[in-house]
Write a protein that holds these residues in place. Sequence first.
Motif, PDB file in Angstrom:
ATOM      1  N   ILE A  93       0.730  -1.443  -0.300  1.00  0.00           N
ATOM      2  CA  ILE A  93      -0.165   0.408  -0.238  1.00  0.00           C
ATOM      3  C   ILE A  93       0.682   1.036  -0.302  1.00  0.00           C
ATOM      4  N   GLU A  94       1.990   1.451   0.940  1.00  0.00           N
ATOM      5  CA  GLU A  94       2.814   2.308   0.804  1.00  0.00           C
ATOM      6  C   GLU A  94       3.180   2.783  -0.483  1.00  0.00           C
ATOM      7  N   LYS A  95       3.538   1.519  -1.529  1.00  0.00           N
ATOM      8  CA  LYS A  95       4.151   1.642  -3.071  1.00  0.00           C
ATOM      9  C   LYS A  95       3.150   2.026  -3.374  1.00  0.00           C
ATOM     10  N   GLY A  96       1.584   2.349  -3.482  1.00  0.00           N
ATOM     11  CA  GLY A  96       0.433   2.866  -4.153  1.00  0.00           C
ATOM     12  C   GLY A  96      -0.483   1.936  -4.761  1.00  0.00           C
ATOM     13  N   ASP A  97       0.052   0.676  -4.293  1.00  0.00           N
ATOM     14  CA  ASP A  97      -0.913  -0.726  -4.644  1.00  0.00           C
ATOM     15  C   ASP A  97      -2.444  -0.988  -3.551  1.00  0.00           C
ATOM     16  N   ILE A  98      -3.109   0.135  -4.206  1.00  0.00           N
ATOM     17  CA  ILE A  98      -4.165   0.846  -3.418  1.00  0.00           C
ATOM     18  C   ILE A  98      -5.160   1.185  -4.580  1.00  0.00           C
TER      19      ILE A  98
END
Length: 471
Positions: A93-98
Amino acid sequence: MKINNVDFEKLSYEKSFRSDYDFHKYYQNHLQEYYIFYDLFCFPETKIISEEQLYCDFKYCEIGNVDKNGNITPVVLNFNERSLINENYYKKIEKGDIIAAEKGDILISKVRPNLKKFVLIDEDMEDVYFTSAFIRIKPKKIPEILYHGLRTIFYENLIAVSRQGKGYPTINETDIKEVRFNKTIIDQLIDNKDAIEKKISETLKTAKKLSLELRSLQEIIDSAFQKKFVFDYKKFEKLKEEKNYHLEQQDFGNNLDLRFSAKYHRPAGAFVKKQLAGTTDKKIKHFLAAPIVLGASISPEDFDERGEAYYVSMATIKTLEIELDETQLVSDSFYQAKKDKTLEKGDIVMARSGVAIGKTAIVKEDFKGIFADFTMRIRFDSQKYNPMFGYYYLRSKYFQYLIELYKKGLQNQNIFPIVMQEFPAPDLLPEEQQKIVDEIEREIGKQKGLYSKIAELRSQINNIIEETVCK
């Protein structure tokens, strides 16, 4: 051998110059009147997710949290309560996987679409976030019917435009725009819309009623231990929410290595230790058949597809089960040299390092295996401790929270056998241990029955679509 003749001119029609057989065969076989993707679907606007929304409880769903019938079992996350067991989710999620979805959206898995992990967002899923490994599309008409159509009569169309790689098929937004929909079939579905939707609604109502009884394995395990030991999970969860607390200087001297971290001294941690201490004065080390030990390191040349023994790494236990395949086979010389690191039925393998720390799997069947250096082996004395009871205890929320408290390290956090063996362990007679194991596995069996019934109902919905167009 499949042979398909395609003109160079036709190859150039597709922007990425695809040359795979199924894609071009699909176009040759769909020359009849059809609707294109944009006649029936669109790509909805991206919804912005604010950081504040992730610092309270929220639901998150990966492809692995979706079954072949489109049912989802999202995990509950909270960046203020970052736990080890779900650390891999937080990293992604921190890497934008959301992404966020809204009612009426259809989510198509970009990876392995052949597994039919497609989701139709209804009112119960609007508060769930999903991995960006899903393509989000929105039907312009008959959304529920088109969703089930993609799972049945149009499934082959979807797979035909997927890219067939060396490993498994993938699909992206560009590919999905190439799907053609037989106009006669679509018109037939629209003409019978009311009858189809009524049948689907009745079937889904029954399926949703059954789904309310579904429970995750974690819930089942925690419930069994709470019932036996009267653990106060409500107070535990409330204490976990506390961010500010007062400590005396002497509190820092009550541990051998003078730990000062706020995490280690959380009130929730003290509460868990007190609750477990109230059930037992025994520790893990009192029930072991052999000391807890770390595994063996390996070099690339030690792998051998002709071997008979497996290398059980953290990747092998990532699903909380031991999953073996030929890529993990090692040479006989490596196996013989590491025989003190072998596994046997009833052994428990736990990840002791990195984002997967605390993940646990049990050896249920005999096989030749060596466990990895970033895991540890826990071998209970089966005369004193039922290995399955030990396994379920190690997966319980209280035990996992102890790992959260005691792990160490800055970049790569670890927990070691010398720490693990000092953790408390419930001291129950073998027959009492078996009762808890039986209770957990009885409930697991019940859940499997529910999943089977729901799958049968989903199959009936698919039949409704197929029967309509076959009239």
